[in-house]
Design a protein around this motif. Structure first.
Motif, mmCIF file in Angstrom:
data_model
loop_
_atom_site.group_PDB
_atom_site.id
_atom_site.type_symbol
_atom_site.label_atom_id
_atom_site.label_comp_id
_atom_site.label_asym_id
_atom_site.label_seq_id
_atom_site.Cartn_x
_atom_site.Cartn_y
_atom_site.Cartn_z
ATOM 1 N N HIS A 13 0.840 -1.194 0.000
ATOM 2 C CA HIS A 13 0.000 0.000 0.000
ATOM 3 C C HIS A 13 0.880 1.251 0.000
ATOM 4 O O HIS A 13 0.631 2.222 -0.735
ATOM 5 N N ALA A 14 1.953 1.202 0.799
ATOM 6 C CA ALA A 14 2.860 2.356 0.879
ATOM 7 C C ALA A 14 3.551 2.600 -0.460
ATOM 8 O O ALA A 14 3.754 3.750 -0.872
ATOM 9 N N ASP A 15 3.897 1.505 -1.171
ATOM 10 C CA ASP A 15 4.560 1.649 -2.476
ATOM 11 C C ASP A 15 3.661 2.322 -3.499
ATOM 12 O O ASP A 15 4.135 2.931 -4.454
ATOM 13 N N LEU A 16 2.344 2.197 -3.298
ATOM 14 C CA LEU A 16 1.406 2.890 -4.195
ATOM 15 C C LEU A 16 1.174 4.318 -3.721
ATOM 16 O O LEU A 16 1.219 5.269 -4.493
ATOM 17 N N GLU A 17 0.924 4.450 -2.419
ATOM 18 C CA GLU A 17 0.532 5.746 -1.859
ATOM 19 C C GLU A 17 1.600 6.815 -2.068
ATOM 20 O O GLU A 17 1.271 7.984 -2.268
ATOM 21 N N ARG A 18 2.870 6.417 -2.059
ATOM 22 C CA ARG A 18 3.902 7.448 -2.207
ATOM 23 C C ARG A 18 3.881 8.081 -3.595
ATOM 24 O O ARG A 18 4.492 9.117 -3.827
ATOM 25 N N PHE A 19 3.165 7.441 -4.544
ATOM 26 C CA PHE A 19 3.079 8.027 -5.892
ATOM 27 C C PHE A 19 1.697 8.609 -6.181
ATOM 28 O O PHE A 19 1.409 8.998 -7.312
ATOM 29 N N ASN A 20 0.830 8.610 -5.207
ATOM 30 C CA ASN A 20 -0.534 9.098 -5.395
ATOM 31 C C ASN A 20 -0.573 10.620 -5.313
ATOM 32 O O ASN A 20 -0.001 11.172 -4.362
ATOM 33 N N PRO A 21 -1.209 11.346 -6.226
ATOM 34 C CA PRO A 21 -1.954 10.928 -7.404
ATOM 35 C C PRO A 21 -1.025 10.587 -8.582
ATOM 36 O O PRO A 21 0.146 10.993 -8.581
ATOM 37 N N VAL A 22 -1.595 9.877 -9.557
ATOM 38 C CA VAL A 22 -0.808 9.487 -10.716
ATOM 39 C C VAL A 22 -1.409 10.080 -11.990
ATOM 40 O O VAL A 22 -2.574 10.490 -11.996
ATOM 41 N N THR A 23 -0.581 10.096 -13.044
ATOM 42 C CA THR A 23 -1.060 10.631 -14.324
ATOM 43 C C THR A 23 -1.003 9.555 -15.399
ATOM 44 O O THR A 23 -0.011 8.829 -15.494
ATOM 45 N N VAL A 24 -2.071 9.489 -16.183
ATOM 46 C CA VAL A 24 -2.085 8.608 -17.354
ATOM 47 C C VAL A 24 -2.162 9.512 -18.577
ATOM 48 O O VAL A 24 -3.058 10.348 -18.680
ATOM 49 N N ILE A 25 -1.205 9.346 -19.470
ATOM 50 C CA ILE A 25 -1.189 10.144 -20.701
ATOM 51 C C ILE A 25 -1.702 9.271 -21.838
ATOM 52 O O ILE A 25 -1.146 8.202 -22.094
ATOM 53 N N GLY A 26 -2.759 9.721 -22.520
ATOM 54 C CA GLY A 26 -3.325 8.947 -23.629
ATOM 55 C C GLY A 26 -4.447 8.052 -23.142
ATOM 56 O O GLY A 26 -4.237 7.197 -22.283
ATOM 57 N N ALA A 27 -5.641 8.262 -23.689
ATOM 58 C CA ALA A 27 -6.818 7.491 -23.258
ATOM 59 C C ALA A 27 -7.272 6.535 -24.357
ATOM 60 O O ALA A 27 -8.448 6.443 -24.665
ATOM 61 N N GLY A 28 -6.321 5.822 -24.927
ATOM 62 C CA GLY A 28 -6.670 4.797 -25.919
ATOM 63 C C GLY A 28 -6.784 3.444 -25.229
ATOM 64 O O GLY A 28 -7.048 3.360 -24.017
ATOM 65 N N THR A 29 -6.555 2.391 -25.987
ATOM 66 C CA THR A 29 -6.685 1.022 -25.467
ATOM 67 C C THR A 29 -5.883 0.819 -24.185
ATOM 68 O O THR A 29 -6.400 0.321 -23.182
ATOM 69 N N ILE A 30 -4.629 1.208 -24.212
ATOM 70 C CA ILE A 30 -3.737 0.917 -23.094
ATOM 71 C C ILE A 30 -3.916 1.914 -21.950
ATOM 72 O O ILE A 30 -3.971 1.539 -20.776
ATOM 73 N N GLY A 31 -4.035 3.197 -22.294
ATOM 74 C CA GLY A 31 -4.179 4.222 -21.264
ATOM 75 C C GLY A 31 -5.427 3.998 -20.411
ATOM 76 O O GLY A 31 -5.389 4.101 -19.181
#
Ligand SMILES: NC(=O)c1ccc[n+]([C@@H]2O[C@H](COP(=O)([O-])OP(=O)(O)OC[C@H]3O[C@@H](n4cnc5c(N)ncnc54)[C@H](O)[C@@H]3O)[C@@H](O)[C@H]2O)c1
Length: 313
Positions: free
Chosen positions: A5-23
């Motif tokens: 949980h800590a490994d995720l929280e330290r990067f929260n919030p996150v950014t996703v670039i590109g809203a296609g299939t993968i994004g």
């Protein structure tokens, strides 16, 4: 708070670039793990595309045992790159597979972010050393190449450049593990990395055999599902080969079947995807699969994929 949980929280919030299939698939995975997501795409129909995606992804999330509600409060859509990345510390880029575009994108992103942000590209083929060519500080830029769809498939190929810091590699591996993925650190940059080089080698021969009329398109699917796919899901190709040699292992396999294998390599087709080939194969794909929509086919694939995944674990 657990380590994952800590490994995720330290990067929260996150950014996703590109809203296609993968994004969109990454964004769903991040949201399902409780992260706040800024989703950037210059397309004018962004809201529509996102709404459509989240209407159809619920059953996949249920099968994965992940939450499927409360996403909209944690999802920010934007076509402003600065707003998308400023103040976030994990960026997963999924723009089109065009080198120049990715180079410009990362050079601009760099001007808005702090020194600790991790900059990942989902690129299927382009190495970090090329994508980062226009960046000043490349130490936290690397490839995090998923297999489609990242929401479901475990593999993420983590491919650093020679300039990527050990800390960034460690952070990226820990982040993906915390998301339930199976990241693999690739030791050397090569075009196409590992999974796609393997996949593309086989796809070339599959397309050649179909184009030559040796086998029907949908029969290739059955042949692979009933043989190589099943074996490789359990043992992988290298261990599979080692076991194919009996007590003598891989050495016996190569000595016994090596000459046959070499003969087969020499006989393989050198198909290139020119316009005529594309049209012929595309027509065959419409004849084979056209009765169902892509969404229906993808849903069935995801369900089967998850059933297999469950038995593996
Ligand atoms: N499709 C796959 O099977 C697969 C698998 C693994 C990795 N990838 C990689 O993921 C990346 C995205 O592939 P995809 O299949 O999702 O493509 P896609 O065409 O479905 O999506 C690309 C998105 O990028 C957006 N875009 C266009 N210009 C942009 C810009 N300047 N900045 C940001 N976004 C922009 C488009 O509007 C579109 O929504 C590629 O690098 C690809 O190699 C694809």
């Amino acid at each position: 708070m657990t380590k994952l949980h800590a490994d995720l929280e330290r990067f929260n919030p996150v950014t996703v670039i590109g809203a296609g299939t993968i994004g969109l698939s990454w964004a769903t995975l991040f949201l399902a793990h409780g992260l706040t997501v800024r989703l950037y795409d210059p397309r004018s129909d962004l809201q529509e595309v996102v709404d459509q995606h989240f209407q159809s992804i619920g059953s996949t999330l249920d099968l994965l045992g992940l939450p499927s509600t409360g996403f909209m409060e944690k999802l920010n859509l934007t076509s402003n790159l600065q707003f998308a990345v400023e103040g976030t510390s994990f960026i997963q880029e999924n723009g089109p597979e065009k080198l120049e575009l990715k180079q410009q994108l990362f050079a601009e992103i760099e001007t808005y972010i702090g020194p600790h942000a991790l900059l990942m590209s989902s690129s299927s083929t382009l190495p970090a050393s090329e994508i980062s060519a226009k960046m000043k500080n490349k130490s936290r830029m690397l490839i995090g190449h998923p297999f489609n769809p990242p929401l479901v498939m475990p593999l993420v190929e983590v491919v650093p450049g020679s300039f990527t810091s050990q800390e960034a590699i460690k952070d990226a591996m820990a982040f993906y593990v915390a998301l339930g993925k199976a990241p693999q650190l690739i030791q050397k940059e090569v075009f196409g990395f590992v999974a796609n080089r393997l996949q593309f080698a086989m796809l070339r021969e599959a397309m050649y055999l179909v184009d030559e009329g040796v086998v029907a398109m949908e029969d290739v699917d059955e042949i692979v599902k009933d043989s190589i796919g099943l074996r490789w899901a359990a043992a992988g190709p290298m261990l599979g080969m080692h076991l194919g040699g009996g007590q003598g292992g891989m050495e016996a396999f190569m000595r016994h079947l090596g000459p046959t294998m070499e003969k087969s390599w020499a006989a393989q087709g050198d198909l290139m995807l020119n316009e005529e080939t594309i049209q012929r194969l595309a027509q065959k794909s419409r004849d084979s699969y056209g009765a169902s929509s892509i969404d229906e086919l993808a849903k069935t694939r995801d369900q089967k994929q998850m059933a297999i995944l469950k038995t593996r674990n």
